[in-house]
Design a protein around this motif. Sequence first.
Motif, PDB file in Angstrom:
ATOM      1  N   HIS A 349       1.419  -3.684  -3.003  1.00 36.67           N
ATOM      2  CA  HIS A 349       2.420  -2.684  -2.645  1.00 36.67           C
ATOM      3  C   HIS A 349       3.633  -3.332  -1.985  1.00 36.67           C
ATOM      4  N   LEU A 350       4.778  -2.726  -2.254  1.00 38.20           N
ATOM      5  CA  LEU A 350       6.016  -3.124  -1.595  1.00 38.20           C
ATOM      6  C   LEU A 350       6.548  -1.903  -0.860  1.00 38.20           C
ATOM      7  N   ALA A 351       6.639  -1.994   0.465  1.00 40.69           N
ATOM      8  CA  ALA A 351       7.155  -0.856   1.229  1.00 40.69           C
ATOM      9  C   ALA A 351       8.621  -1.123   1.580  1.00 40.69           C
ATOM     10  N   LEU A 352       9.445  -0.079   1.424  1.00 39.58           N
ATOM     11  CA  LEU A 352      10.878  -0.217   1.713  1.00 39.58           C
ATOM     12  C   LEU A 352      11.268   0.822   2.753  1.00 39.58           C
ATOM     13  N   GLY A 353      11.908   0.387   3.849  1.00 41.09           N
ATOM     14  CA  GLY A 353      12.393   1.327   4.852  1.00 41.09           C
ATOM     15  C   GLY A 353      13.844   1.661   4.582  1.00 41.09           C
ATOM     16  N   MET A 354      14.199   2.940   4.652  1.00 43.01           N
ATOM     17  CA  MET A 354      15.540   3.370   4.247  1.00 43.01           C
ATOM     18  C   MET A 354      16.411   3.687   5.460  1.00 43.01           C
ATOM     19  N   LYS A 355      17.703   3.816   5.148  1.00 41.96           N
ATOM     20  CA  LYS A 355      18.665   4.071   6.217  1.00 41.96           C
ATOM     21  C   LYS A 355      18.534   5.501   6.733  1.00 41.96           C
ATOM     22  N   ARG A 363       4.779  -0.002  -6.436  1.00 42.68           N
ATOM     23  CA  ARG A 363       3.862  -1.021  -6.934  1.00 42.68           C
ATOM     24  C   ARG A 363       4.700  -2.229  -7.353  1.00 42.68           C
ATOM     25  N   VAL A 364       4.254  -3.402  -6.963  1.00 50.21           N
ATOM     26  CA  VAL A 364       5.075  -4.580  -7.236  1.00 50.21           C
ATOM     27  C   VAL A 364       5.161  -4.847  -8.744  1.00 50.21           C
ATOM     28  N   GLU A 369       6.765   4.311  -8.140  1.00 49.65           N
ATOM     29  CA  GLU A 369       6.630   4.804  -6.778  1.00 49.65           C
ATOM     30  C   GLU A 369       5.191   5.199  -6.471  1.00 49.65           C
ATOM     31  N   VAL A 370       4.675   4.839  -5.316  1.00 42.59           N
ATOM     32  CA  VAL A 370       3.358   5.269  -4.868  1.00 42.59           C
ATOM     33  C   VAL A 370       3.515   6.492  -3.978  1.00 42.59           C
ATOM     34  N   VAL A 371       4.412   6.393  -3.017  1.00 41.75           N
ATOM     35  CA  VAL A 371       4.544   7.495  -2.066  1.00 41.75           C
ATOM     36  C   VAL A 371       5.935   7.405  -1.444  1.00 41.75           C
ATOM     37  N   HIS A 372       6.464   8.573  -1.010  1.00 37.55           N
ATOM     38  CA  HIS A 372       7.760   8.580  -0.322  1.00 37.55           C
ATOM     39  C   HIS A 372       7.603   9.490   0.883  1.00 37.55           C
ATOM     40  N   ILE A 373       7.769   8.985   2.083  1.00 40.87           N
ATOM     41  CA  ILE A 373       7.506   9.760   3.300  1.00 40.87           C
ATOM     42  C   ILE A 373       8.728   9.741   4.179  1.00 40.87           C
ATOM     43  N   LYS A 374       9.085  10.929   4.736  1.00 40.78           N
ATOM     44  CA  LYS A 374      10.214  10.958   5.662  1.00 40.78           C
ATOM     45  C   LYS A 374       9.773  11.649   6.935  1.00 40.78           C
TER      46      LYS A 374
END
Length: 1835
Positions: A349-355, A363-364, A369-374
């Motif tokens: 997995h590659l996790a990306l933190g957003m602005k 998934r690399v 996309e696996v999941v998107h959480i805010k």
Amino acid sequence: MADRTAPNCHLRLEWVYGYRGHQCRNNLYYTAAKEIVYFVAGVGVVYNTREHKQKFYLGHNDDIISLALHPERVLVATGQVGKEPYICVWDSYTVQTVSILKDMHTHGISCLAFDLDGQVSIFDISWDLYQQSKLVSCGVKHIKFWSLCGNALTPKRGMFGKTGDLQTILCLACAKDEITYSGALNGDIYVWKGISLIRTVQGAHGSGIFSMNACEEGFATGGRDGCIRLWDLNFKPITVIDLRETDQGYKGLSVRSVCWRGDHILVGTQDSEIFEVVVHDRTKPFLIMQGHCEGELWALAVHPTKPLAMTGSDDRSVRIWSLVDHALIARCNMEEPIRCAAVSTDGIHLALGMKDGSFTVLRVRDMTEVVHIKDRKEAIHELKYSPDGAHLAVGSNDNSVDIYGVVQRYKKAGECVGSSSFITHMDWSTDSKYLQTNDGNGRRLFYKMPSGKEVTNREELKLVQWSSWTCVLGPEVNGIWPKYSDINDINSVEANFNSQVLVTADDYGLVKLFRYPCVRKGAKFKKYLGHSAHITNVRWSHDYQWVITIGGADHSVFQWKFVPERKSKETLHLAPQETLVDSHSEESDSDQSDVPEMDSEIEQETQLTYRRQVYKEDLPQLKEQCKEKHRAMAMKKRERAPASGLRLHFIHGYRGYDCRSNLFYTQTGEIVYHVAAVGVVYNRQQNTQRFYLGHDDDILCLAIHPIKDYVATGQSRMMSVSAADGKRLASVGLDDNHTIVLWEWRKGEKLSTIRGSKDKIFVIKINPYMPDKLITAGVKHMKFWHRAGGGLIGKKGSMGKTETMMCAVYGWTEEMVFSGTCTGDICIWRDMFLVKTVKAHDGPMFSMHALEKGFVTGGKDGIVALWDDTFERCLKTYAIKRAVLAPGSKGLLLEDNPSIRAISLGHGHILVGTKNGEILEVEKNGPITLLVQGHMEGEVWGLATHPHLPLCATVSDDKTLRIWDLSPSHCMLAVRKLKKGGRCCCFSPDGKALAVGLNDGSFLIVNADTLEDLVSFHHRKDIISDIRFSPVTGKYLAVASGDSLVDIYNVMSSKRVGVCKGSMNYITHLDWDKRGKLLQVNTSAKEQLFFEAPRGKKQTIPATEVDKIDWSTWTCVLGSSCEGIWPAVSEVTEVTSACLSNDRKLLATGDDLGYVKLFKYPVKGKYAKFKRYMAHSTHVTNVRWSHDDSLLASVGGFDTCLMIWSHETEGRREARQCDSEESDIESEDDGGYDSDVTRENEIIYVIKALSTNVRLMTGVKPHLQLKEPSVDERQGVVRGSRPPVSRAPPMPEKLQTNNVGKKKRPIEDLVLELVFGYRGNDCRNNVHYLNEGADIIYHTASVGVVLNLTTACQSFYLEHSDDILCLTINQHPKFPNVVATGQVGDAGDMSATSPSIHVWEAMNKQTLSVLRCHHSRGVCSVSFSATGKLLLSVGLDPQHSLTIWKWQEGAKVACRAGHTQRIFVAEFRPDSDTQFVSVGIKHVRFWTLAGKALLSKKGVLSSIEEARMQTMLSVAFGANNLTFTGTISGDVCVWKEHVLVRIVAKAHTGPVFTMYTTLRDGLIVTGGKERPSKEGGALKLWDQELKRCRAFRLETGQIIDCVRSVCRGKGKILVGTRNAEIIEVGEKNAACNILVNGHMDGPIWGLGAHPTRDVFLSAAEDGTVRLWDISERKMLNKVNLGHPARAVSYSPEGDMVAIGMKNGEFIILLVTSLKIWGKKRDQRSAIQDIRFSPDSRYLAVGSSENAVDFYDLTLGPQLNRINCCRDIPSFVMQMDFSADSCYVQNLFPQAKHKRFLGHSAHLTNIRFTSGDRFVVSAGGDDRSLFVWRCVHAPH
């Protein structure tokens, strides 16, 4: 104890991902080797596409923003941004610097060439490869074509005309035949020929054209629309490539750079990609480089098991890079800007933190996309997976860390809230049970996982092991922070636990390597440059092979290869990457445990700064401030300077205590060294000295030319110098950066400069075999430099810990260097590597010297050692001891084994200089001779001369008392060490005893022969400042001390008998009267007190009585008899000492600025004249005359010198010139007054014109005029003081003339045909012959005029934009007819309005060079040198500066302020390129050009009894160094060298305005003011010595009494007069022929054209009306009216003329006889215009009283007024009758117009002549009439 050195491993830049396409264009090219060159961040990249390899150029220290390729395609130039930006030129093969160009721009270098003061934003600039010295620039709404001429770039704006719209031009390409192609913002291409637009290519691109590239086959253009178009050489289209349509294309692709070579096209885009397009396969562009687009780049993660790096940026893309293949392998676009990234432990997995506060997991392998959480509202700064892979920690901007369970599909498991600020860094423990965080407040917190509970118990954390370390806070990483700072500029770190190194990234673009852990602040590091702005993140790759760093603003990804310790040893043979920054830190020292003891001497030497309270350079400003004081004093007559003078005879002293290696043999075996401000050459056979006195402050270093006849010395604020092949000289400054400069000394040119080191540099040496290489050595410093253009590139010597180096020499081959350290070792270097060290001395080794077969060294241990050529064995040592001193020594050795500071060899001897100020000569077999010695370090104050022998005693702070012989042996006879330093001494009247006052308040009396104690006392605590025996018997001794008391002792009984109390302050001077009853005391509070001896009772004596008292000595500095010794700037400078000669005629003084001065005694009245001598470098503490007045001794404070001056009385002095400078303040009587001189001096040459496009009109509205012209009106209008309205409206294309009815052909153009006028009333020396007398050249207004004497044709030079003030011609046959003219100007800032000098060819009017100068206000004199290559100019700026130019290159050679008042003329000697003379108001100076400096000597007048400095107006030259100057009083002064030898009294009765030296026969012509008489006249011809003369009477029908300019040709003399005539006079028959006429005084207001013939009238302020004939080109007649005339008009038939006067009168003349027909005065104010009606019946007269009067002419000459208009709102400007004589209209024509330039001032009037054949225009203050031929349009 952890190792505190920098780590041994290092990084090497391996790859850079990215290309700078945003904000930069035209920065991508093919080199000759088919490689691609471009830049990213601060790195220049050369990319080989075939081998997929990159090379890097790292010479910049900030963002590169521009790049240019040399036409031969090997050299690259790059320009950077920054505070002091520079340009580097480098080689694309070797990526080594070729040259560095500095000091040009501020802000940044936006397109290569230069940015023009940033006034217009310029987008592109291009040299025209087809035309030399032409370039083109373009930008917002302009295109400019520049030509480089001299040092001035002259722009011409491109004329858009009707062919195209005025708009912003973005790029350029030049072609043959003056064709230029430019790309515009709207997508059109504009084609230019010369400066005008000839055609446009419409719609070449859909929008702005960003790039244009020319190649052999044609042109390529690229635009914002993503298209590339190829064009052939004539700009016909070949093909279009639309990149948006290709496979790799995307919407919004924009081309920023294009390069076409053969069938390959290189394209750079806005989004940092580089494509290569092959023309025949254009649909498949090959993507060869890509990077992130614009926007900050913050996110970086590395794959845990594979060599991959993931980056995410504000451009919303996430990219995966392969570190092995150096390529982008995947890219995915997100919805939001990405701020951080992490890869899970298993790499899935590659996790990306957003602005926006959300995070996404992908998934690399396929980026799905696996999941998107805010859960948060603010940006996510950091994410980290736990080592066991179970949890993900997410740190955000709102101060908390959230914990998510990975397996539970990222369900929130806990939250850490303890921080009061945003989260910056996080690390997990290896067992995944703890998390540490850093926040923005700099706090480090710990949490239990996964609950998120804060851990406060520190015990619990002691055993925790962290799986990674990326935090910037914590004991393990303390050392990454500088010692004493609390800044948070480190953005990211990561530890490599295996190799125990830590890598950090900071805001300054530096990557640093530290040891891990680094516990103490300020640890040592290695640093690497490349990123230009802040680096946002840094990570090690999974196997620790690489370091990845990412740049924020430069959004590039750098990949560095990590070279561990064992490898780095093997890689040393690789060339180290070259940077301008050292890769090592130099900061911290406090941690070194093994610091050797700092040697006291080195300590002192490192700390010396040589600062002064007042620098001599500041004196001119101080003097200016005192000018006012003098004006008040001017009424009193000032005392003359004394007739006798001094000459420096001998100096006791050598500067050894803080300078080294400053002692050498010359070729002839003399010894050269320095002390104070003097360079000394000592002849040991004759025991004499010669002196070089060119310095004005302490000399600190000295070097000798390898062929040994030139010496270089550097003064205060410079350091060491060195010469190699004898052409170069290197110097090191004492500034904070210890700047290194390499000079070409003969030319005075700076070749290269670079910052040296933070610490002091002691030595610099140039490689004798390769003059481009040098070494420097100093405190912890040893560097090897080589020159690159204007910069130097340095490499550190590689030894473990650099020791402090004290000396260094080159050995017997070019790569061998030997250096001596502060511990006495010798380091032997090959290239830059240390080969071995040898122990040579105990303690520091200060000096070494290389021989052919060996070396000689000297150290603090006082031993001189001789070595073989490899330092294998020491051949011999010499200890310097008293026992081995040879009998011929001139003095005594103060102590055994003195510290040796300088050593040199030659003539079979070793020359040694010691710290104690001794110079010794050691012979090979051992005996030592002492040659010269002086006091050691410490101030010398005490000085006494023996009452009847040629001896003197000195006592100094170095705790010695010394007796010196003043007679020929010049040696120290005796020395005694004291327990304390002393400040004063005195011989008893019989010379047997010597009293010495010490610094601790005690004093002793010693036997003057043996220096043994007789008696001593200690009654005071403060310094004893002066001590004196009473005269005759010496019964009493007066002792003055710093506690403001004077004790009086009885010498016989050794008792104190009295104390003088009552002074307020420190006592400075004492004197007894002849009877021994009265003491005079001076204190530092400037009190003058008197006490009676022996009891010490205070007496009050009036000043008049003091002068009558017979004083036995006079060493005081106060009182009326010496008030004149205090200088004007006495607030700053103190007179420290004085001494009256025994014959009571001369007073010698010493002062704080190091001057010794001589005054005539008594010195009454303030600011007396003096002679002054410069040799001491610091304050002169004491001066004393010898017993017979034949010698004067002076001692200097810090310079420790005793100088002996011989006194030369008047008789002896005539034989040789004296070295003194006369006093500065000149006499007030300057030789009389002359109105013409005053006018020339006070005139304010205003800029009346700006550049071509803006014309300032100054004139005077008549109703604002004073009735009488005011002073400044006669002298030219002051800019801005009058409303800018002229009498004439701007010149219209069609003037409405009187004959309205006829239809006429329009006038298309005007051509300048004739100019009547010559500027003679305020300019001089401005008429010359050309072509063997066939033509003459002169100037008026802003026009240079060449007049052919046979055809009377004029031709004009019209390039000046304002009044010409001076003119000269080049006499050298290599430059025939070359003329230089200087003009008025405004600012001295080298801008377009600053004054300029034009050098031009007189016959074809070709401009050869334009020199923009910094003489503000204007250039008043120009002169060519003998070879014709140099040009001297004088400015009207407040400093009246003199500048010397190489006019062909436009280079300024030297510049210097000339004089505080006006300099009128400066001329080169006709046989010299280096010597010239300047003359002006009370000024004559003789100048020499030496290198880039101007040295000058004032004219010395004292040799002639009654001579006084007058205002000098002109200069001429004779053989044998004779100079003649003409004065305001009519005398001519004759000078030999710089000394006045005689005066030719009254050569003219009035001022001598001009002199001309004929080169052929040496005869001299003078011109001045003199009424013609039998034997006199205003023009005279003299013989070579100015002994005999012949006067010419200028017979021209009127008296000519004032000549302003002369020139002599073959048998003819050309004369320019004050009356604006130019006359040619025959030498044999004195026949006069007037060549040019003009009005003498302006403005010319009235102009009237004859109705039918080509003649016209002009009326002017000079009270004349003149009639001019255009076809005959001359003045036909003139009438003197006696009053200034204002208006003139012909009657319609041409038989009458009406003239309106300034006093309101008007006169009517008959044309045929010029007799008065009638006159009348009805108005009191000036007549502004006067007109006949077309039927000749009426005359209308308009005045400045707002009225028009009408007169009827038919009633005869009594002129009755018949009507009057009174309701005109303002003054009458111009009027015309209507054709039927019924109406008068006031006319202000406003037509479309063209501009013509020529008049420099405002135009006052303009008229068409009959039939519109000519236009005549009259100038106001330029007193010129211009006749323009009208060019009519065809029917």
